[in-house]
Design a protein around this motif. Sequence first.
Motif, short mmCIF file in Angstrom:
data_model
loop_
_atom_site.label_atom_id
_atom_site.label_comp_id
_atom_site.label_asym_id
_atom_site.label_seq_id
_atom_site.Cartn_x
_atom_site.Cartn_y
_atom_site.Cartn_z
N GLY A 82 7.48 13.57 -14.34
CA GLY A 82 8.92 13.82 -14.30
C GLY A 82 9.26 15.26 -14.65
O GLY A 82 10.11 15.88 -14.01
N ALA A 83 8.58 15.81 -15.65
CA ALA A 83 8.83 17.19 -16.06
C ALA A 83 8.42 18.17 -14.96
O ALA A 83 9.14 19.14 -14.67
N LEU A 84 7.29 17.91 -14.33
CA LEU A 84 6.84 18.78 -13.23
C LEU A 84 7.80 18.72 -12.04
O LEU A 84 8.10 19.75 -11.42
N LEU A 85 8.29 17.53 -11.73
CA LEU A 85 9.29 17.41 -10.67
C LEU A 85 10.57 18.16 -11.04
O LEU A 85 11.18 18.80 -10.19
N ASN A 86 10.94 18.10 -12.30
CA ASN A 86 12.11 18.82 -12.77
C ASN A 86 11.94 20.32 -12.56
O ASN A 86 12.84 20.99 -12.06
N ILE A 87 10.79 20.83 -12.93
CA ILE A 87 10.51 22.25 -12.77
C ILE A 87 10.56 22.63 -11.29
O ILE A 87 11.16 23.65 -10.91
N TYR A 88 9.95 21.83 -10.45
CA TYR A 88 9.97 22.11 -9.01
C TYR A 88 11.40 22.11 -8.47
O TYR A 88 11.80 23.01 -7.72
N LEU A 89 12.19 21.11 -8.86
CA LEU A 89 13.57 21.02 -8.37
C LEU A 89 14.41 22.18 -8.87
O LEU A 89 15.29 22.67 -8.15
N LEU A 90 14.15 22.65 -10.10
CA LEU A 90 14.87 23.81 -10.60
C LEU A 90 14.58 25.06 -9.78
O LEU A 90 15.43 25.94 -9.64
N LYS A 91 13.39 25.11 -9.20
CA LYS A 91 13.04 26.23 -8.34
C LYS A 91 13.77 26.14 -7.00
O LYS A 91 14.19 27.15 -6.44
N GLU A 92 13.95 24.93 -6.49
CA GLU A 92 14.48 24.73 -5.15
C GLU A 92 16.00 24.53 -5.08
O GLU A 92 16.60 24.78 -4.05
N LEU A 93 16.59 24.05 -6.16
CA LEU A 93 18.00 23.66 -6.14
C LEU A 93 18.78 24.36 -7.26
O LEU A 93 18.18 24.80 -8.23
N PRO A 94 20.09 24.41 -7.13
CA PRO A 94 20.89 25.03 -8.20
C PRO A 94 20.80 24.25 -9.51
O PRO A 94 20.71 23.01 -9.51
N LEU A 95 20.85 24.97 -10.60
CA LEU A 95 20.82 24.37 -11.93
C LEU A 95 21.97 23.38 -12.10
O LEU A 95 21.81 22.33 -12.73
N THR A 96 23.11 23.71 -11.51
CA THR A 96 24.29 22.85 -11.64
C THR A 96 24.14 21.53 -10.90
O THR A 96 24.96 20.63 -11.07
N PHE A 97 23.12 21.40 -10.09
CA PHE A 97 22.83 20.13 -9.42
C PHE A 97 21.73 19.37 -10.13
O PHE A 97 21.81 18.17 -10.33
N VAL A 98 20.67 20.09 -10.53
CA VAL A 98 19.49 19.45 -11.11
C VAL A 98 19.79 18.88 -12.49
O VAL A 98 19.45 17.72 -12.77
N LEU A 99 20.40 19.66 -13.37
CA LEU A 99 20.62 19.16 -14.73
C LEU A 99 21.56 17.97 -14.80
O LEU A 99 21.25 17.00 -15.49
N PRO A 100 22.68 17.96 -14.09
CA PRO A 100 23.49 16.75 -14.10
C PRO A 100 22.76 15.53 -13.53
O PRO A 100 23.02 14.40 -13.94
N ALA A 101 21.85 15.76 -12.60
CA ALA A 101 21.08 14.64 -12.04
C ALA A 101 20.24 13.95 -13.11
O ALA A 101 19.88 12.78 -12.95
#
Length: 94
Positions: free
Chosen positions: A35-54
Amino acid sequence: MMTLMGSLGSVFFKYFTLRRKVFYLLTGFMFYGIGALLNIYLLKELPLTFVLPANAFTFIWTLIFAKWIFKETIGIYKIAGVAFIISGLILLIL
């Protein structure tokens, strides 16, 4: 998937506290790590304002697992809280 993996990690950590078997602890670390690795990957690809609320999806998974796996009682306030989370996520997506 990111929040599902983190929530599954927590499920196995809970199992570890109940049964004290290292398998549950290691499995929890594995899911939590994925889950943490997916989070890191998504933070690279998507805006922070989308990933963190998710990450709020974690509350939804937790409620489902608590009821389904651990047979915990889910009251009206918890259901209402999850409804508000879902509503908020929908607003963020729009």
